[in-house]
Motif scaffolding. Structure first.
Motif: not given
Length: 294
Positions: A98, A102, A106, A158, A161-162, A222, A226
């Motif tokens: 993940r 992500g 990003s 996701f 995170v972005v 990020s 997460l």
């Protein structure tokens, strides 16, 4: 003969200058690799020893019962047990997958957005301040919207995170491009660099230190996003490090909880070391690294 006589005359520190000082500095830098490695390692080991010792002292004071705050020995045993099983590794693989997906997305979004805003006055006026506002917004604040849009799913994690990482990366790119000297740009244009070639051969190398700093900060955002997402979105089928934190808390299993936290901390240290090595390589290439301190 005169040269031999002069060479035999001892010189004071004040007389050692210029090329002599550079030569002596070069000799001092030729330390064995083992010595350099130990010089970089022992402060970390000392800090770790102090932290573990302070932890054990707090446990001995009886501030909290051992079922709530176990000692280093109990946590170490649990960590070894987790490392010998498959549950920790499955959770680690899920979390790292993940994080990689992500973060890479990003990076792509942040680089493109940063370059566009840095070179367009219209875009800078329109969304420049919005990027900074998005960067300062806590990632946890995005989760209610993410859950409404994507429910308790991988997409919700996701999404957050972005949104947590891309603005930081974009700001790093903008700052790097802004601090490229105008004289360097004019020199590049005079040599025929235009369009993409100007970015590739002039702007990107000059802005690279700030871009790397933005990438490092973007990773930090990020990673925190997460972990927050995995703590909240635990209803999906796959396990993860964040889900294991939640399960251990619900089961009041403090050794399991703290050992998982240690794994997360070690991952952060490894990534920070990777970014530190990249930053050192860039500074060495630019000639701004103090080799005497290495």
């Amino acid at each position: 003969m005169a040269g031999d006589t002069l060479a035999a005359v001892p010189r004071t520190d004040a007389e050692i200058s210029g090329l002599d000082a550079l030569e002596l500095a070069g000799r001092e830098q030729s330390r064995p690799r083992a010595a350099r490695l130990w010089a970089a390692t022992w402060p970390k080991l000392a800090a770790l020893s102090i932290a573990v010792g302070a932890w054990q002292v707090v446990v001995w004071t009886g501030w909290k019962p051992e079922y709530a705050l176990p000692g280093p020995a109990a946590v170490g045993q649990e960590l070894l047990r987790q490392l010998s099983g498959v549950q920790l590794w499955d959770g680690l693989a899920t979390t790292l997958r993940r994080a990689a997906v992500g973060y890479l997305f990003s990076v792509a979004v942040g680089l493109l957005l940063g370059l566009a805003v840095a070179r367009s006055r219209i875009l800078r006026a329109a969304i420049g301040s919005m990027i900074t506002a998005l960067q300062t917004m806590p990632s946890i604040a995005w989760f209610p919207l993410a859950i409404l849009l994507f429910e308790l799913s991988e997409k919700a994690i996701f999404f957050v995170v972005v949104l947590g990482a891309a603005p930081s990366i974009a700001n790093g790119v903008i700052a790097g491009v802004d601090y490229v000297p105008p004289l360097l740009l004019r020199a590049g244009r005079n040599l025929g660099a235009r369009g993409l070639n100007l970015y590739r051969y002039v702007i990107a190398p000059a802005a690279l230190p700030a871009i790397v700093a933005g990438l490092k900060q973007g990773w930090a955002f990020s990673w925190r996003s997460l972990m927050a997402g995995e703590l909240i979105v635990v209803g999906i089928s796959q396990t993860s490090l964040g889900a294991q934190l939640t399960y251990s808390r619900e089961l009041s299993d403090s050794p399991w909880l703290i050992s998982t936290m240690i794994v997360i901390l070690v991952l952060g240290l490894v990534v920070d070391a990777a970014f530190g090595a990249a930053d050192k390589a860039i500074r060495r290439r630019w000639g701004v690294l103090d080799q005497a301190g290495q």
